[in-house]
Scaffold this motif. Structure first.
Motif, PDB file in Angstrom:
ATOM      1  N   LYS A  69      34.600  38.022  42.359  1.00  0.00           N
ATOM      2  CA  LYS A  69      34.367  36.568  42.380  1.00  0.00           C
ATOM      3  C   LYS A  69      35.675  35.822  42.110  1.00  0.00           C
ATOM      4  O   LYS A  69      36.011  34.866  42.815  1.00  0.00           O
ATOM      5  CB  LYS A  69      33.323  36.202  41.324  1.00  0.00           C
ATOM      6  CG  LYS A  69      33.087  34.707  41.155  1.00  0.00           C
ATOM      7  CD  LYS A  69      31.976  34.474  40.143  1.00  0.00           C
ATOM      8  CE  LYS A  69      31.823  32.976  39.816  1.00  0.00           C
ATOM      9  NZ  LYS A  69      32.950  32.479  39.005  1.00  0.00           N
ATOM     10  N   HIS A  70      36.414  36.285  41.106  1.00  0.00           N
ATOM     11  CA  HIS A  70      37.702  35.662  40.796  1.00  0.00           C
ATOM     12  C   HIS A  70      38.683  35.837  41.952  1.00  0.00           C
ATOM     13  O   HIS A  70      39.432  34.913  42.294  1.00  0.00           O
ATOM     14  CB  HIS A  70      38.266  36.285  39.518  1.00  0.00           C
ATOM     15  CG  HIS A  70      39.575  35.704  39.082  1.00  0.00           C
ATOM     16  ND1 HIS A  70      39.727  34.379  38.730  1.00  0.00           N
ATOM     17  CD2 HIS A  70      40.808  36.259  38.948  1.00  0.00           C
ATOM     18  CE1 HIS A  70      40.989  34.150  38.402  1.00  0.00           C
ATOM     19  NE2 HIS A  70      41.662  35.266  38.529  1.00  0.00           N
TER      20      HIS A  70
ATOM     21  N   GLU B 221      37.701  33.470  44.803  1.00  0.00           N
ATOM     22  CA  GLU B 221      37.988  32.091  44.408  1.00  0.00           C
ATOM     23  C   GLU B 221      39.472  31.779  44.598  1.00  0.00           C
ATOM     24  O   GLU B 221      39.823  30.673  45.049  1.00  0.00           O
ATOM     25  CB  GLU B 221      37.581  31.879  42.952  1.00  0.00           C
ATOM     26  CG  GLU B 221      36.083  31.767  42.737  1.00  0.00           C
ATOM     27  CD  GLU B 221      35.696  31.678  41.281  1.00  0.00           C
ATOM     28  OE1 GLU B 221      34.541  31.328  40.992  1.00  0.00           O
ATOM     29  OE2 GLU B 221      36.563  31.984  40.419  1.00  0.00           O
TER      30      GLU B 221
ATOM     31  N   HIS C 188      32.718  35.089  49.481  1.00  0.00           N
ATOM     32  CA  HIS C 188      32.550  34.560  48.120  1.00  0.00           C
ATOM     33  C   HIS C 188      31.074  34.292  47.831  1.00  0.00           C
ATOM     34  O   HIS C 188      30.570  34.610  46.740  1.00  0.00           O
ATOM     35  CB  HIS C 188      33.368  33.278  47.971  1.00  0.00           C
ATOM     36  CG  HIS C 188      33.259  32.645  46.622  1.00  0.00           C
ATOM     37  ND1 HIS C 188      32.650  31.432  46.413  1.00  0.00           N
ATOM     38  CD2 HIS C 188      33.677  33.070  45.391  1.00  0.00           C
ATOM     39  CE1 HIS C 188      32.691  31.127  45.138  1.00  0.00           C
ATOM     40  NE2 HIS C 188      33.316  32.092  44.494  1.00  0.00           N
TER      41      HIS C 188
END
Length: 270
Positions: free
Chosen positions: A142-143, A146, A182
């Motif tokens: 996820k990071h 992002e 994402h």
């Protein structure tokens, strides 16, 4: 060892500046006066590429990475069809994102298998460790995405006007792909959370069943404790002298236990 495709001096970069940049392998985008810089790598699940540092200035593109040979071979595959530095950037980023969808599908299969094990309770008495590992991995992804979303937003802004319109259209396609990846990661995180909640609910149900059984057993034998306490008092009771006193107490105890069991069975309490 970090190698380069091109010469840093041709782009007005000193060795000190380049060394400082290469010390940080965080995914990022920086826009300097007349020059754009980005650092990218593939998702940790694949572990296929190291960090790739790309400097765009004017009509040139300078790349620094420890897999320079792989990048060179990749660009040679497109020799003759490359039109501008924007197209080179698209090729590199497209290669980095290649296989991400399949990798996420593999993670989804792991989660589905874990869900089946939790539901059927087969060979997985304590899935918490697997759940924690999956959540940790998904949080990292996820990071990662992002950061890529942020990088693509800066590329599309094209503040220094270093990427041509045709390449920008291709890069916008990749940007959409990153957005979808994402979103997939966020969905998988929610999927894992649901499995954890389902497992916790199952544990609570089992615990409640166990406590219910203990409560029923305690309730059944509580009258016996009362009888034992009653006859344990230091008083002379008339039944002490009766030859039927002891058998009657035994019969009373058996009747109490049998009656309690019948009552609980009738009400389906166990």
């Amino acid at each position: 060892m970090v190698e380069a495709l091109g010469h840093a001096g041709d782009y007005g970069m000193t060795e000190e500046f380049l060394e400082k940049i290469l010390k940080n392998n965080t995914l990022r985008f920086e826009s300097h006066e007349g020059m754009d810089f980005l650092c990218v790598s593939d998702m940790g699940e694949k572990r296929r590429l190291s960090a790739v540092y790309i400097f765009i200035k004017g009509d040139g593109l300078f790349i620094a990475t420890d897999i320079a040979d792989d990048i060179q071979a990749l660009l040679e595959n497109y020799e003759g069809s490359i039109h501008g530095i924007g197209n080179i950037l698209f090729i590199i980023l497209d290669d980095i994102l290649e296989g991400d969808k399949n990798a996420l599908e593999g993670i989804e299969e792991q989660i589905t298998t874990l869900e089946n094990e939790v539901i059927t309770d087969r060979g997985n008495k304590n899935p918490i460790k697997k759940i924690i590992a999956l959540r940790k991995n998904l949080r990292q992804l996820k990071h990662y995405y992002e950061q890529l979303v942020t990088i693509f937003s800066y590329i599309e802004a094209n503040e220094n006007d270093l990427v041509d319109r045709k390449s920008l259209k291709l890069l916008k396609i990749l940007s959409g792909k990153v957005d979808r990846l994402h979103s997939n990661v966020l969905t998988l995180i929610e999927y894992v959370s649901q499995i954890r909640e389902a497992y916790q609910a199952e544990v609570d149900i089992q615990l409640n069943s166990t406590m219910k059984i203990f409560t029923v057993i305690t309730t059944i034998f509580f009258p016996l404790s009362l009888i034992a306490g009653w006859y344990g008092m230091n008083f002379r009771m008339p039944e002490y002298n009766s030859p039927f006193g002891y058998p009657m107490v035994i019969l009373l105890s058996v009747m109490v236990v049998a009656g309690s069991i019948y009552f609980f069975k009738k009400n389906r309490w166990f």
